[in-house]
Design an enzyme around this catalytic site. Structure first.
Site, PDB file in Angstrom:
ATOM      1  N   SER A  64      34.129 -36.138  27.565  1.00 27.35           N
ATOM      2  CA  SER A  64      34.331 -36.432  26.605  1.00 27.35           C
ATOM      3  C   SER A  64      32.952 -36.782  26.085  1.00 27.35           C
ATOM      4  CB  SER A  64      35.672 -37.860  26.135  1.00 27.35           C
ATOM      5  OG  SER A  64      36.725 -36.860  26.262  1.00 27.35           O
ATOM      6  N   ARG A 266      32.926 -46.611  31.090  1.00 27.66           N
ATOM      7  CA  ARG A 266      34.429 -46.720  31.948  1.00 27.66           C
ATOM      8  C   ARG A 266      32.974 -48.060  33.069  1.00 27.66           C
ATOM      9  NH1 ARG A 266      39.608 -45.953  31.709  1.00 27.66           N
ATOM     10  NH2 ARG A 266      40.290 -44.269  30.943  1.00 27.66           N
TER      11      ARG A 266
END
EC number: 5.4.2.12
Length: 514
Positions: A64, A266
């Site tokens: 992504s 993340r």
């Protein structure tokens, strides 16, 4: 020149690839009457979102972050994975100033070098070859205390595949004569990005205090015990690994901590827990005064030294729209909000002038197969209202369902996710027709079209390297074959009658029939 239409909406169906093989292909098996109709009625094709076409190594599946950087910048952007691997093979890595300073500071303070990151060959958030190079470099510079805190994957890799990596690093440390695996924990905890601080705190306490649900004298034993508890790699409980004297290795004052993830989204939360003085996500029992280094740039407010700072991308789609006095909207759920803003803007946090943003909260569920539609209805409500307001020239929207539910490995849920998105697209297309707008429907990479690993029979939870759809719902047109994600931004500029800047190397794919 043809009169232009507004708005033009770019709908990014996350994790939505095209695969000939229909076995366990959630997109094929989903009932998608809207997309079926659009494919029958409008010009469409397939474009590439993986490998060399997006600046990744040949054959590497897309993701992504990479997808949105290419979509928004209109050029192939060589990704951190490729940049860092090249630095290692060119022997530049071992003299990187930020990494050398960290190792040297720990050695000079009589401390340890702690290395943390996603121990995986997945290549999405990290690569274990980079972690190996870091371990080798630390020992080569004279570090005798080198501790690896391994976050386990099972999401960009098969669900139970960490054993090979852990065994390899046990052997590596034996060969180097120094260092060991000090802890293991699933990425579900260490790499949360949705402010679930109860998860992140478990990784923080494991590294700073050695506080763990389980303790073992060997990483592979710890992993096997996790499997016996029915925990896949992603969900492995905090496990401290003791040395021969039964001691755990914790982060102390004077140590160095090097975070080897190269993807930002993340990595941010756990990084802030280590370095922000006013951090309030959870109560920190200890805050070691240590030398923290990030492999790449994670966010503007993270001020730690960076080994490989981001390359500055100018004249991305967002910037061009700003400079031409155009209005734009970015909209998605929490899970992909950073992608349609930060990554789409080439790694810039601040919105451009004339750029509005709408964030829809993703549902608070443990895993998204429990709510495969996610927040798509609410997202579409807001998107339709924005279209009907006729306030925007360009709208960028991401539907996360195909990817987020695809990652769970749950086929039935992935089918429902695709069906939910199809229903939403119907509403969006209807709203655009009402105001005379147009849209491009595409994806950033594949995922939901392959829900089982044909070789192992395990659930397939990772992305794929499949081509992704490209549909133009608008004027009568032809579409060029052989396109890639970096062709999308120039295509949008051409559709709205704007000149394409020299920095954009992509080519417009849509040609309106006069």
């Amino acid at each position: 020149m043809t009169t232009t239409k507004r708005p033009i909406a770019l709908l990014i169906l996350d994790g939505w690839g095209y695969r000939e093989n229909t076995h366990m292909n959630a997109i094929f098996h989903a009932k998608t009457p809207v997309l079926d109709r659009l494919n029958a009625q409008y010009p469409h094709g397939l474009i590439s979102g993986s490998g060399l076409d997006v600046g990744l190594p040949d054959g590497q599946m897309g993701n992504s972050e990479v997808g949105h950087i290419n979509l928004g910048s209109g050029r192939i952007v060589y990704q951190e994975l490729t940049r860092i691997s090249k630095a290692i093979s060119d022997h530049e890595f071992e003299t990187n100033p930020a990494l050398c300073d960290a190792v040297d500071s720990a050695i000079n303070a009589g401390g340890a070098v702690h290395i943390m990151g996603l121990l995986s060959p997945g290549g999405v958030h990290s690569h274990e070859e980079h972690i190996e190079a870091m371990c080798r470099m630390a020992v080569a510079r004279g570090a005798t205390k080198v501790y690896l805190h391994a976050f386990l994957d099972g999401r960009d890799t098969p669900p139970r595949s960490a054993k090979a990596s852990l065994s390899h690093f046990d052997d590596l440390f034996t060969t180097l004569g120094h260092g060991r695996v000090a802890s293991i924990i699933g990425r579900y905890f260490a790499m949360d990005r949705d402010n679930r601080w109860d998860r992140v705190s478990q990784a923080y306490e494991l590294i700073t205090q050695g506080k763990a649900k389980f303790q073992y004298d060997n990483a592979v034993t710890a992993l096997e015990a996790a499997y016996a508890r029915d925990e896949n790699d992603e969900f492995v409980s905090s496990s401290a690994i003791t040395d021969v004297d039964g001691k755990v290795a914790t982060l102390q004052d004077g140590d160095a901590l090097i975070f080897m993830n190269f993807r930002a989204d993340r990595a941010r939360q756990i990084t802030r827990s280590f370095i922000h003085p006013d951090f309030d996500g959870f109560e920190r029992a200890v805050v070691p005064k240590m030398h923290f280094v990030t492999l790449t740039e994670y966010a503007g407010d993270i001020t730690a030294p960076i080994a490989y700072p981001s390359e500055n991308l100018v004249n991305t789609l967002g910037e061009v729209l700003q400079n031409r006095g155009r209005t734009q909207l970015r909209i998605s759920e929490t899970e992909k909000y950073a992608h349609v803003t930060f990554f789409f803007n080439g790694g810039k946090e601040e919105p451009f002038e004339g750029e509005d943003r709408i964030l829809i909260n993703s549902p608070k569920v443990a895993t998204y197969d429990l709510q495969p539609e996610m927040s798509s209805t609410e997202l579409t409500d807001k998107l339709v209202a924005a279209i009907e307001s006729t306030k925007y020239d360009v709208i960028i929207c991401n539907y996360p369902n195909g990817d987020m539910v695809g990652h769970t490995g749950n086929f039935d849920a992935a089918v429902k996710a695709c069906e939910a998105v199809d229903t939403c697209i119907g509403r969006v297309v209807e709203a655009l027709a009402k105001v005379g707008g147009e849209c491009i429907i595409t994806a950033d990479h594949g995922n939901a079209e392959q829900m089982t690993d044909e070789t192992t029979g395990q659930a397939h939870t990772a992305h794929t390297s499949e081509l992704v759809p490209f549909i133009f719902v608008g004027r009568d047109a032809t579409i060029d074959k052989g396109g890639k994600l970096s062709d999308v931004a120039p295509t949008i500029l051409q559709l709205i009658g704007e000149t394409i800047p020299a920095e954009m190397k992509g080519k417009p794919l849509i040609h309106i029939k006069e």
